[in-house]
Write a protein that holds these residues in place. Structure first.
Motif, PDB file in Angstrom:
ATOM      1  N   GLU A 116      12.078   8.286   0.759  1.00 25.75           N
ATOM      2  CA  GLU A 116      11.779   6.889   0.477  1.00 25.75           C
ATOM      3  C   GLU A 116      10.349   6.553   0.880  1.00 25.75           C
ATOM      4  OE1 GLU A 116      16.100   4.649   0.674  1.00 25.75           O
ATOM      5  OE2 GLU A 116      14.840   4.665   2.476  1.00 25.75           O
ATOM      6  N   SER A 117       9.836   5.481   0.272  1.00 25.89           N
ATOM      7  CA  SER A 117       8.449   5.093   0.497  1.00 25.89           C
ATOM      8  C   SER A 117       8.345   3.661   0.991  1.00 25.89           C
ATOM      9  CB  SER A 117       7.642   5.236  -0.799  1.00 25.89           C
ATOM     10  OG  SER A 117       7.642   6.566  -1.259  1.00 25.89           O
ATOM     11  N   LEU A 118       7.227   3.407   1.643  1.00 23.72           N
ATOM     12  CA  LEU A 118       6.891   2.086   2.145  1.00 23.72           C
ATOM     13  C   LEU A 118       5.476   1.762   1.677  1.00 23.72           C
ATOM     14  CD1 LEU A 118       7.402  -0.348   4.113  1.00 23.72           C
ATOM     15  CD2 LEU A 118       6.337   1.068   5.885  1.00 23.72           C
ATOM     16  N   THR A 119       5.309   0.659   0.951  1.00 26.05           N
ATOM     17  CA  THR A 119       3.982   0.230   0.516  1.00 26.05           C
ATOM     18  C   THR A 119       3.478  -0.859   1.449  1.00 26.05           C
ATOM     19  OG1 THR A 119       4.416   0.773  -1.815  1.00 26.05           O
ATOM     20  CG2 THR A 119       2.618  -0.769  -1.344  1.00 26.05           C
ATOM     21  N   VAL A 120       2.356  -0.573   2.095  1.00 23.83           N
ATOM     22  CA  VAL A 120       1.756  -1.518   3.040  1.00 23.83           C
ATOM     23  C   VAL A 120       0.622  -2.249   2.342  1.00 23.83           C
ATOM     24  CG1 VAL A 120       0.563  -1.780   5.252  1.00 23.83           C
ATOM     25  CG2 VAL A 120       2.347  -0.035   4.985  1.00 23.83           C
ATOM     26  N   ILE A 121       0.636  -3.581   2.422  1.00 24.06           N
ATOM     27  CA  ILE A 121      -0.401  -4.417   1.823  1.00 24.06           C
ATOM     28  C   ILE A 121      -1.253  -4.984   2.959  1.00 24.06           C
ATOM     29  CG2 ILE A 121      -0.881  -6.387   0.338  1.00 24.06           C
ATOM     30  CD1 ILE A 121       1.981  -6.067  -0.771  1.00 24.06           C
ATOM     31  N   PHE A 159       4.671  13.111   6.543  1.00 22.50           N
ATOM     32  CA  PHE A 159       4.590  11.975   5.625  1.00 22.50           C
ATOM     33  C   PHE A 159       3.471  12.219   4.621  1.00 22.50           C
ATOM     34  CE2 PHE A 159       1.283  11.267   8.646  1.00 22.50           C
ATOM     35  CZ  PHE A 159       0.284  10.581   7.976  1.00 22.50           C
ATOM     36  N   SER A 160       3.498  11.466   3.528  1.00 22.15           N
ATOM     37  CA  SER A 160       2.379  11.478   2.590  1.00 22.15           C
ATOM     38  C   SER A 160       1.766  10.085   2.558  1.00 22.15           C
ATOM     39  CB  SER A 160       2.819  11.909   1.191  1.00 22.15           C
ATOM     40  OG  SER A 160       3.749  11.000   0.642  1.00 22.15           O
ATOM     41  N   TRP A 161       0.457  10.051   2.303  1.00 22.79           N
ATOM     42  CA  TRP A 161      -0.327   8.812   2.361  1.00 22.79           C
ATOM     43  C   TRP A 161      -1.058   8.679   1.040  1.00 22.79           C
ATOM     44  CZ3 TRP A 161      -1.109   5.268   6.452  1.00 22.79           C
ATOM     45  CH2 TRP A 161      -2.202   4.409   6.328  1.00 22.79           C
ATOM     46  N   ASP A 162      -0.647   7.730   0.202  1.00 19.81           N
ATOM     47  CA  ASP A 162      -1.201   7.602  -1.136  1.00 19.81           C
ATOM     48  C   ASP A 162      -1.779   6.210  -1.362  1.00 19.81           C
ATOM     49  OD1 ASP A 162      -0.296  10.238  -2.151  1.00 19.81           O
ATOM     50  OD2 ASP A 162       1.694   9.383  -1.819  1.00 19.81           O
ATOM     51  N   TYR A 187      -5.408  -4.420  -0.261  1.00 19.38           N
ATOM     52  CA  TYR A 187      -5.515  -2.968  -0.168  1.00 19.38           C
ATOM     53  C   TYR A 187      -4.105  -2.437   0.059  1.00 19.38           C
ATOM     54  CZ  TYR A 187      -7.294   1.658   0.849  1.00 19.38           C
ATOM     55  OH  TYR A 187      -7.557   3.007   0.776  1.00 19.38           O
ATOM     56  N   ARG A 188      -3.653  -1.574  -0.841  1.00 17.55           N
ATOM     57  CA  ARG A 188      -2.288  -1.066  -0.773  1.00 17.55           C
ATOM     58  C   ARG A 188      -2.285   0.436  -0.513  1.00 17.55           C
ATOM     59  NH1 ARG A 188       1.949  -4.010  -3.801  1.00 17.55           N
ATOM     60  NH2 ARG A 188       1.219  -6.146  -4.148  1.00 17.55           N
ATOM     61  N   VAL A 189      -1.337   0.877   0.306  1.00 18.88           N
ATOM     62  CA  VAL A 189      -1.136   2.302   0.527  1.00 18.88           C
ATOM     63  C   VAL A 189       0.368   2.573   0.558  1.00 18.88           C
ATOM     64  CG1 VAL A 189      -1.229   2.067   3.038  1.00 18.88           C
ATOM     65  CG2 VAL A 189      -1.703   4.278   1.985  1.00 18.88           C
ATOM     66  N   ARG A 190       0.759   3.635  -0.132  1.00 20.69           N
ATOM     67  CA  ARG A 190       2.178   4.018  -0.178  1.00 20.69           C
ATOM     68  C   ARG A 190       2.395   5.169   0.805  1.00 20.69           C
ATOM     69  NH1 ARG A 190       2.467   5.042  -5.087  1.00 20.69           N
ATOM     70  NH2 ARG A 190       3.171   2.981  -5.759  1.00 20.69           N
ATOM     71  N   ILE A 191       3.288   4.954   1.762  1.00 25.34           N
ATOM     72  CA  ILE A 191       3.607   5.958   2.775  1.00 25.34           C
ATOM     73  C   ILE A 191       5.008   6.477   2.497  1.00 25.34           C
ATOM     74  CG2 ILE A 191       3.772   6.434   5.242  1.00 25.34           C
ATOM     75  CD1 ILE A 191       2.141   3.844   5.690  1.00 25.34           C
TER      76      ILE A 191
END
Length: 208
Positions: free
Chosen positions: A39-44, A64-67, A76-80
């Motif tokens: 599962e992923s978490l998108t941080v704004i 984890f992966s950092w996209d 600014y968004r990043v998907r973890i």
């Protein structure tokens, strides 16, 4: 045969722009802990969260992966994505390289175990030639020591032990100890249970 497909895990979103800076990282880590593997978490955020990335690398390196997602104006968004259920075993230090760069006059703690979510504390301690850690009663924790380099002596309540490279020493909790470095100094690794966090509380109000 059913054509029903299992839906892909949803990516949660968490917007920290209106959150106090000191609360942002704990909020993200709490949300990350609730994720299942895959599962992923998108941080704004309102800026590139480099400090958050550094903290994830320290706590969950390789797990984890950092996209980054294309930013939009002040977003600014990043998907973890959670790739493993726990932090992964990993090499945290190369003691040969570490000690190779330490000046012989350096003293004190020259390396510490850094991940916050841990049960152990570990340090590499350096004492220059002839220096010492004076006689004292140790903490209420068993401590294991490995001499990495140099030599010295350990004074106990009744005896004096010679410390040479490779010696593995157990310090029972509350035992008296005094470390004295030899002519080449001494560098040793300590490992013990993590000490409880010191909580400072206000003194009770006086009632007259």
């Amino acid at each position: 045969m059913s054509n029903t497909e299992t839906p892909a895990p949803e990516s949660r979103e968490i917007d920290v722009r209106a959150v106090a800076p000191a609360q942002r990282h704990p909020m993200v880590f709490e949300a990350y802990a609730q994720l299942a593997v895959g599962e992923s978490l998108t941080v704004i955020n309102d800026h590139e969260p480099r400090g958050l990335r550094d903290e994830f690398d320290r706590e969950f390196a390789g797990a984890f992966s950092w996209d980054p997602v294309t930013p939009i104006e002040q977003e600014y968004r990043v998907r973890i994505t959670k790739r493993a259920s726990t932090a992964l075993p990993r090499v945290v230090a190369d003691t040969t390289a570490l000690l190779g760069h330490v000046d012989s006059s350096t003293g004190g703690s020259i390396w510490q175990l850094e991940p916050g979510a841990r049960d152990l504390d570990s340090n590499v301690i350096a004492l220059p030639a002839g220096d010492e850690i004076g006689l004292h009663v140790g903490p209420n924790l068993d401590v294991l020591i490995l001499v990495l380099q140099g030599s010295g002596q350990l004074q106990t309540e009744l005896t004096v032990l010679d410390l040479q490279q490779g010696a593995l020493v157990w310090l029972p909790r509350n035992a008296q100890r005094r470390f004295i470095a030899g002519t080449e100094g001494i560098r040793y690794l300590t490992v013990h249970h993590r000490k409880p966090t010191l909580n400072i509380t206000a003194a009770p109000k006086r009632v007259d």
